[in-house]
Design a protein around this motif. Structure first.
Motif, PDB file in Angstrom:
ATOM      1  N   GLU A 225       0.837  -1.212   0.000  1.00 51.12           N
ATOM      2  CA  GLU A 225       0.000   0.000   0.000  1.00 51.12           C
ATOM      3  C   GLU A 225       0.866   1.253   0.000  1.00 51.12           C
ATOM      4  OE1 GLU A 225      -2.409  -0.528   3.424  1.00 51.12           O
ATOM      5  OE2 GLU A 225      -3.730  -2.040   2.495  1.00 51.12           O
ATOM      6  N   ASN A 226       1.968   1.229   0.754  1.00 45.17           N
ATOM      7  CA  ASN A 226       2.861   2.403   0.809  1.00 45.17           C
ATOM      8  C   ASN A 226       3.508   2.662  -0.545  1.00 45.17           C
ATOM      9  OD1 ASN A 226       2.333   2.735   3.517  1.00 45.17           O
ATOM     10  ND2 ASN A 226       4.135   1.570   4.207  1.00 45.17           N
ATOM     11  N   ILE A 227       3.969   1.576  -1.190  1.00 45.92           N
ATOM     12  CA  ILE A 227       4.629   1.749  -2.499  1.00 45.92           C
ATOM     13  C   ILE A 227       3.606   2.197  -3.546  1.00 45.92           C
ATOM     14  CG2 ILE A 227       5.897   0.571  -4.349  1.00 45.92           C
ATOM     15  CD1 ILE A 227       7.027  -1.318  -2.202  1.00 45.92           C
ATOM     16  N   ALA A 228       2.424   1.552  -3.538  1.00 49.02           N
ATOM     17  CA  ALA A 228       1.377   1.897  -4.531  1.00 49.02           C
ATOM     18  C   ALA A 228       0.968   3.350  -4.393  1.00 49.02           C
ATOM     19  CB  ALA A 228       0.175   0.978  -4.344  1.00 49.02           C
ATOM     20  N   GLY A 229       0.959   3.852  -3.163  1.00 48.39           N
ATOM     21  CA  GLY A 229       0.603   5.248  -2.950  1.00 48.39           C
ATOM     22  C   GLY A 229       1.569   6.196  -3.620  1.00 48.39           C
ATOM     23  N   GLU A 230       2.839   5.788  -3.698  1.00 51.63           N
ATOM     24  CA  GLU A 230       3.847   6.626  -4.362  1.00 51.63           C
ATOM     25  C   GLU A 230       3.853   6.432  -5.881  1.00 51.63           C
ATOM     26  OE1 GLU A 230       5.878   8.826  -2.974  1.00 51.63           O
ATOM     27  OE2 GLU A 230       5.151   8.485  -0.922  1.00 51.63           O
ATOM     28  N   MET A 231       3.182   5.385  -6.339  1.00 54.75           N
ATOM     29  CA  MET A 231       3.212   5.048  -7.776  1.00 54.75           C
ATOM     30  C   MET A 231       1.871   5.330  -8.479  1.00 54.75           C
ATOM     31  SD  MET A 231       6.221   3.988  -8.484  1.00 54.75           S
ATOM     32  CE  MET A 231       7.665   3.799  -7.434  1.00 54.75           C
ATOM     33  N   GLN A 232       1.088   6.240  -7.923  1.00 51.86           N
ATOM     34  CA  GLN A 232      -0.205   6.574  -8.533  1.00 51.86           C
ATOM     35  C   GLN A 232       0.014   7.290  -9.874  1.00 51.86           C
ATOM     36  OE1 GLN A 232      -3.229   5.718  -7.489  1.00 51.86           O
ATOM     37  NE2 GLN A 232      -2.325   4.616  -5.736  1.00 51.86           N
ATOM     38  N   GLY A 233      -0.943   7.080 -10.791  1.00 54.83           N
ATOM     39  CA  GLY A 233      -0.914   7.788 -12.070  1.00 54.83           C
ATOM     40  C   GLY A 233      -0.009   7.123 -13.084  1.00 54.83           C
ATOM     41  N   LYS A 234       0.282   7.924 -14.140  1.00 57.41           N
ATOM     42  CA  LYS A 234       1.122   7.418 -15.219  1.00 57.41           C
ATOM     43  C   LYS A 234       2.468   8.124 -15.187  1.00 57.41           C
ATOM     44  CE  LYS A 234      -2.825   6.301 -18.184  1.00 57.41           C
ATOM     45  NZ  LYS A 234      -3.455   6.484 -19.518  1.00 57.41           N
ATOM     46  N   GLY A 235       3.332   7.708 -16.119  1.00 56.13           N
ATOM     47  CA  GLY A 235       4.655   8.310 -16.194  1.00 56.13           C
ATOM     48  C   GLY A 235       5.733   7.307 -15.836  1.00 56.13           C
ATOM     49  N   SER A 236       6.951   7.759 -15.960  1.00 58.99           N
ATOM     50  CA  SER A 236       8.113   6.907 -15.685  1.00 58.99           C
ATOM     51  C   SER A 236       9.009   7.536 -14.619  1.00 58.99           C
ATOM     52  CB  SER A 236       8.930   6.680 -16.971  1.00 58.99           C
ATOM     53  OG  SER A 236       8.154   6.042 -17.958  1.00 58.99           O
ATOM     54  N   LEU A 237       9.758   6.671 -13.944  1.00 59.01           N
ATOM     55  CA  LEU A 237      10.755   7.103 -12.951  1.00 59.01           C
ATOM     56  C   LEU A 237      12.054   6.341 -13.198  1.00 59.01           C
ATOM     57  CD1 LEU A 237       8.587   6.993  -9.684  1.00 59.01           C
ATOM     58  CD2 LEU A 237       9.305   9.061 -10.922  1.00 59.01           C
ATOM     59  N   THR A 238      13.142   6.940 -12.769  1.00 61.91           N
ATOM     60  CA  THR A 238      14.414   6.194 -12.881  1.00 61.91           C
ATOM     61  C   THR A 238      14.370   5.000 -11.917  1.00 61.91           C
ATOM     62  OG1 THR A 238      15.526   7.462 -11.153  1.00 61.91           O
ATOM     63  CG2 THR A 238      15.683   8.300 -13.423  1.00 61.91           C
ATOM     64  N   LYS A 239      15.094   3.964 -12.294  1.00 52.99           N
ATOM     65  CA  LYS A 239      15.125   2.770 -11.440  1.00 52.99           C
ATOM     66  C   LYS A 239      15.668   3.097 -10.045  1.00 52.99           C
ATOM     67  CE  LYS A 239      15.578  -0.712 -15.090  1.00 52.99           C
ATOM     68  NZ  LYS A 239      16.429  -1.792 -15.657  1.00 52.99           N
ATOM     69  N   GLU A 240      16.666   3.994 -10.004  1.00 55.65           N
ATOM     70  CA  GLU A 240      17.252   4.348  -8.710  1.00 55.65           C
ATOM     71  C   GLU A 240      16.227   5.044  -7.821  1.00 55.65           C
ATOM     72  OE1 GLU A 240      20.125   3.428  -7.486  1.00 55.65           O
ATOM     73  OE2 GLU A 240      20.468   2.315  -9.340  1.00 55.65           O
ATOM     74  N   LYS A 241      15.368   5.896  -8.457  1.00 63.29           N
ATOM     75  CA  LYS A 241      14.327   6.588  -7.697  1.00 63.29           C
ATOM     76  C   LYS A 241      13.300   5.590  -7.182  1.00 63.29           C
ATOM     77  CE  LYS A 241      12.067  10.151  -6.129  1.00 63.29           C
ATOM     78  NZ  LYS A 241      12.595  10.915  -4.983  1.00 63.29           N
ATOM     79  N   VAL A 242      12.965   4.596  -8.005  1.00 65.47           N
ATOM     80  CA  VAL A 242      11.995   3.572  -7.592  1.00 65.47           C
ATOM     81  C   VAL A 242      12.552   2.773  -6.406  1.00 65.47           C
ATOM     82  CG1 VAL A 242      10.811   1.458  -8.317  1.00 65.47           C
ATOM     83  CG2 VAL A 242      10.921   3.419  -9.875  1.00 65.47           C
ATOM     84  N   LYS A 243      13.836   2.403  -6.492  1.00 65.34           N
ATOM     85  CA  LYS A 243      14.462   1.655  -5.387  1.00 65.34           C
ATOM     86  C   LYS A 243      14.398   2.448  -4.083  1.00 65.34           C
ATOM     87  CE  LYS A 243      17.843  -0.630  -8.385  1.00 65.34           C
ATOM     88  NZ  LYS A 243      19.292  -0.696  -8.713  1.00 65.34           N
ATOM     89  N   GLU A 244      14.653   3.731  -4.193  1.00 68.77           N
ATOM     90  CA  GLU A 244      14.634   4.578  -2.999  1.00 68.77           C
ATOM     91  C   GLU A 244      13.232   4.628  -2.395  1.00 68.77           C
ATOM     92  OE1 GLU A 244      15.432   9.239  -1.807  1.00 68.77           O
ATOM     93  OE2 GLU A 244      16.307   8.444  -3.669  1.00 68.77           O
ATOM     94  N   ILE A 245      12.210   4.736  -3.257  1.00 70.80           N
ATOM     95  CA  ILE A 245      10.819   4.775  -2.785  1.00 70.80           C
ATOM     96  C   ILE A 245      10.461   3.461  -2.094  1.00 70.80           C
ATOM     97  CG2 ILE A 245       8.405   4.815  -3.570  1.00 70.80           C
ATOM     98  CD1 ILE A 245       9.324   6.790  -5.770  1.00 70.80           C
ATOM     99  N   ILE A 246      10.844   2.355  -2.726  1.00 70.36           N
ATOM    100  CA  ILE A 246      10.542   1.033  -2.147  1.00 70.36           C
ATOM    101  C   ILE A 246      11.226   0.876  -0.791  1.00 70.36           C
ATOM    102  CG2 ILE A 246      10.864  -1.458  -2.454  1.00 70.36           C
ATOM    103  CD1 ILE A 246      10.667  -0.961  -5.500  1.00 70.36           C
ATOM    104  N   GLU A 247      12.489   1.308  -0.698  1.00 69.81           N
ATOM    105  CA  GLU A 247      13.240   1.187   0.559  1.00 69.81           C
ATOM    106  C   GLU A 247      12.564   1.986   1.668  1.00 69.81           C
ATOM    107  OE1 GLU A 247      16.006   0.125   3.340  1.00 69.81           O
ATOM    108  OE2 GLU A 247      15.655  -0.721   1.361  1.00 69.81           O
ATOM    109  N   LYS A 248      12.184   3.207   1.350  1.00 69.17           N
ATOM    110  CA  LYS A 248      11.518   4.039   2.359  1.00 69.17           C
ATOM    111  C   LYS A 248      10.177   3.435   2.764  1.00 69.17           C
ATOM    112  CE  LYS A 248      13.577   8.484   1.085  1.00 69.17           C
ATOM    113  NZ  LYS A 248      13.322   9.841   0.524  1.00 69.17           N
ATOM    114  N   ALA A 249       9.473   2.861   1.805  1.00 65.83           N
ATOM    115  CA  ALA A 249       8.152   2.293   2.080  1.00 65.83           C
ATOM    116  C   ALA A 249       8.247   1.047   2.958  1.00 65.83           C
ATOM    117  CB  ALA A 249       7.447   1.952   0.767  1.00 65.83           C
ATOM    118  N   SER A 250       9.373   0.306   2.876  1.00 68.63           N
ATOM    119  CA  SER A 250       9.506  -0.945   3.633  1.00 68.63           C
ATOM    120  C   SER A 250       9.973  -0.717   5.065  1.00 68.63           C
ATOM    121  CB  SER A 250      10.495  -1.887   2.932  1.00 68.63           C
ATOM    122  OG  SER A 250      11.801  -1.338   2.961  1.00 68.63           O
ATOM    123  N   VAL A 251      10.535   0.462   5.372  1.00 66.60           N
ATOM    124  CA  VAL A 251      10.970   0.776   6.732  1.00 66.60           C
ATOM    125  C   VAL A 251      10.085   1.875   7.265  1.00 66.60           C
ATOM    126  CG1 VAL A 251      12.861   1.547   8.194  1.00 66.60           C
ATOM    127  CG2 VAL A 251      13.338   0.195   6.158  1.00 66.60           C
ATOM    128  N   GLY A 252       9.255   1.542   8.208  1.00 65.88           N
ATOM    129  CA  GLY A 252       8.320   2.525   8.717  1.00 65.88           C
ATOM    130  C   GLY A 252       8.351   2.634  10.217  1.00 65.88           C
TER     131      GLY A 252
END
Length: 690
Positions: A114-141
């Protein structure tokens, strides 16, 4: 039950340089003597490590809520998407990966999704490094204190007991307190008690073993190290008993702690990333061990030399304590203060090099290397692997922080090993010194002793014959005291032996009793070489009385009967013996009479009283040969005459050697001889006494 022996032949054969081999041999002997104790101490060490590991893991998980499985799967899928050349990924594709990988039944994965999906709403692209950072932040709460999402379990070699991930803070605290106050306290206290029991038991065995070897060794060998036993070995044995048991037990504890950490708590990013980072950790600890070994070899060698110097200091001080009365009587205080000051200052200066290496051995790892291993780990990981695409997930801030604290946990256990190994310096030196002392006790004498073929003496009485005897004391081997000495003391006769001091009169006694070995010749009793006669049996047939009798901190009766056991039923015999030696009235006035415990060395008796009590032995037991070396020399002449009359009346028909400077005792002898060292010259009794 046979006595526990530590210093066996294999241990004694160890060369002085083979310190590690010596440590293992002695440890092996100690474990063999205490197998059950070692097993239970080791078992408790493992259980304690397991309990401490579970306490640490549960508390860490309570403070850090982090989902690993889903986040790592998504990150790996993102990295593979489009290959290494493709640097971006669409948000829609990330949501698809999330939906395919997430386990909706797992609370943590569901929240992470749910945390990751919240950051991935809508369309568009992100760099892989940015996605990794979002996932990392979402997994540590963060964790809401009063939410029912606290985890608790007891990991037993991979099996999880009492597992729950829906606990309230209060139930989590309750479970944790039970684990800490009940399990940890119970096993830790039991472990501590058994370890302390083991130290005392091992020290007891070491002392018994060393003392047994001391009293059974040749007198010349025992005399060489007897002072060391008083001034040095007591502390060394305490050090050996503690360290040689503590070090392996601590290593067992730490080994299992590390196994638990590596097997059940470490996860360096996933497949392909764990081993490289673990290699860095292992490399750091290998460097630490190599540094310790190099410093240990130098420090232990210098420390042993330093111990020998301190041992010499102790001998000098002990000698002064023994002669304190004389020092005070001649006002030698100032001289002795200056001498001891110079001796101790000299030792201190010479030991500074040893102190420097010992400091490096103990302080370098403890204060410089160990505290900084996590930092070294981070620096080396960044240096070698920061540019590797495979290691991308490792260098996310959340992961990296987790690894840092994991290395610190491992580092803490390694620190405990180093703490244990720091005692190796003292242990190695102490063990080497004690083993060298035990070797001295077991050294063969110049003339190897024949194996006694006669278990007991084959006679009631017998001639004492010296045939071409040559003897020199071991410390002065070139100075012969007995020089081709030949003489026959006939049974049933009384001989008076006169001569100047140092000529060798008392040496006749010491060689007869087998305290020293001859350089040449032989001594016969009843036609049998004394070397072929059982020593204990020989001493039971010979009564040796000296002007300086020995007293132990035992009762009067026990000292008289030593080395036999005193029986209360023999008190009448004691009373008669005391009356014959004129000491009964004094003993009767003591607080407990014959049961009064004397001070060490008979310090509460006068010299004359010591000689009178010692003379009681001649009225207690019946011997075949009596050697009287200046007996009753400190007793008042009038009383001395009465006692001598009683003694020689009782000993009529026995073989007696009387050695004395006070010639009035010679009135009781059959023959008087002047001793020259080579022969006995018969004197005219009437002319000599006149």
């Amino acid at each position: 039950m046979s006595p526990a022996t530590v210093f066996t032949k294999s241990v004694l054969k160890t060369k002085k340089q083979s310190k590690v081999k010596l440590l293992f041999l002695v440890l092996g002997r100690i474990i063999k003597n205490n197998p059950l104790l070692f097993f239970f101490c080791s078992l408790l060490a493992v259980i304690t490590a397991l309990v401490n590991f579970n306490i640490g893991v549960n508390l860490k998980n309570a403070l850090l809520s982090r989902e690993k499985v889903l986040s790592e799967k998504v990150i790996k899928a993102v990295e593979k998407e489009g290959g290494e050349k493709k640097k971006e990924i669409t948000k829609e594709r990330v949501r698809e990966i999330l939906n395919s990988e997430a386990d909706e039944t797992n609370r943590q994965q569901k929240e992470t999704k749910e945390n990751i999906a919240g950051e991935m709403q809508g369309k568009g692209s992100l760099t892989k490094e940015k996605v990794k950072e979002i996932i990392e932040k979402a997994s540590v709460g963060g964790r809401q204190v009063f939410h029912h999402d606290f985890e608790f379990s007891f990991n037993f070699f991979g099996w999880r007991w009492f597992k729950s991930d829906t606990l309230s803070i209060w139930w989590f605290i309750t479970y944790s307190l039970i684990l800490i106050l009940v399990a940890k306290s119970l096993f830790s206290l039991t472990h501590y008690y058994l370890m302390s029991y083991a130290y005392d038991s091992i020290e007891k065995d070491l002392k018994k073993d060393l003392f047994r070897q001391l009293v059974r060794a040749k007198y010349t060998n025992s005399a060489e190290i007897s002072r060391n036993l008083i001034t040095q070995f007591a502390d060394d044995l305490d050090e050996i008993a503690y360290s040689i048991w503590f070090i392996p037990n601590r290593l067992i504890y730490v080994t299992f702690s590390i196994i638990f950490l590596l097997s059940f708590d470490f996860n360096f990013g996933g497949p392909g990333t764990t081993l490289p980072l673990l290699a860095i950790v292992a490399g750091l600890f290998v460097v630490l061990v190599i540094v310790e070994i190099l410093l240990f070899k130098k420090a232990s060698k210098l420390n042993m030399v330093a111990k020998r110097r301190q041992e010499e200091d102790n001998k000098i001080i002990f000698e002064r304590i023994n002669n304190l009365e004389y020092i005070k009587a001649v006002s030698g205080e100032k001289y002795e203060e200056g001498k001891i000051d110079r001796q101790l200052d000299s030792t201190f200066r010479k030991n500074r090099k040893s102190l420097w290496y010992s400091t490096l051995f103990k302080a370098a790892p403890q204060y410089i290397i160990i505290p900084n291993i996590p930092t070294f780990f981070m620096a080396l990981a960044l240096l070698f692997y920061s540019s590797s695409p495979k290691m991308g997930t490792v260098f996310l801030i959340g992961n990296f922080s987790h690894y840092f604290f994991s290395v610190r946990s491992l580092n803490s256990e390694i620190g405990k090993v180093i703490d244990a190994l720091l005692t190796l310096d003292e242990l190695s030196s102490s063990l080497t010194l004690v083993n060298e002392g035990a070797k001295t006790l077991n050294q063969p004498t110049a003339l190897a002793e024949s194996k006694p073929s006669l278990p007991t003496l084959p006679f009631k009485n017998g001639d004492l014959v010296f045939q071409n005897v040559v003897f020199a004391y071991p410390k002065r081997p070139q100075q012969d005291i007995l020089r081709n000495f030949t003489f026959a003391f006939q049974q049933g006769k009384i001989y008076g032996i006169a001569g100047k001091n140092g000529i060798g009169k008392s040496t006749i006694t010491k060689t007869t009793l087998k305290l020293y070995d001859l350089k040449a010749g032989q001594i016969l009793i009843g036609g049998h070489n004394v070397r072929e006669i059982n020593t204990i049996s020989l001493h039971r047939h010979i009564c040796y009385q000296t002007n300086r009798p020995t007293f132990f901190r035992m009762s009067v009766a026990e000292n008289v009967y030593y080395p036999q056991t005193y029986n209360k039923k023999d008190q009448e015999k004691l009373i008669q013996a005391a009356q014959k030696t004129g000491i009964y009235e004094f003993i009767a006035k003591l607080p407990q009479g014959f049961d009064t415990v004397l001070r060490e060395g008979g310090a509460d008796l006068s010299e004359g009283q010591k000689q009178q009590i010692s003379a009681m032995k001649m009225f207690i037991n019946d011997y075949d040969i009596y050697i009287l070396d200046e007996i009753l020399s400190n007793v008042h002449p009038n009383l001395k005459g009465i006692i001598l009359e009683n003694i020689f009346t009782k000993l009529k028909g026995k073989t007696i050697l009387v050695i004395d400077h006070h010639y009035e005792i010679f009135q009781y002898v059959d023959y008087i001889y002047q001793f020259t060292g080579e022969k006995l010259i018969r004197m005219n009794k009437k002319e000599f006494l006149a």
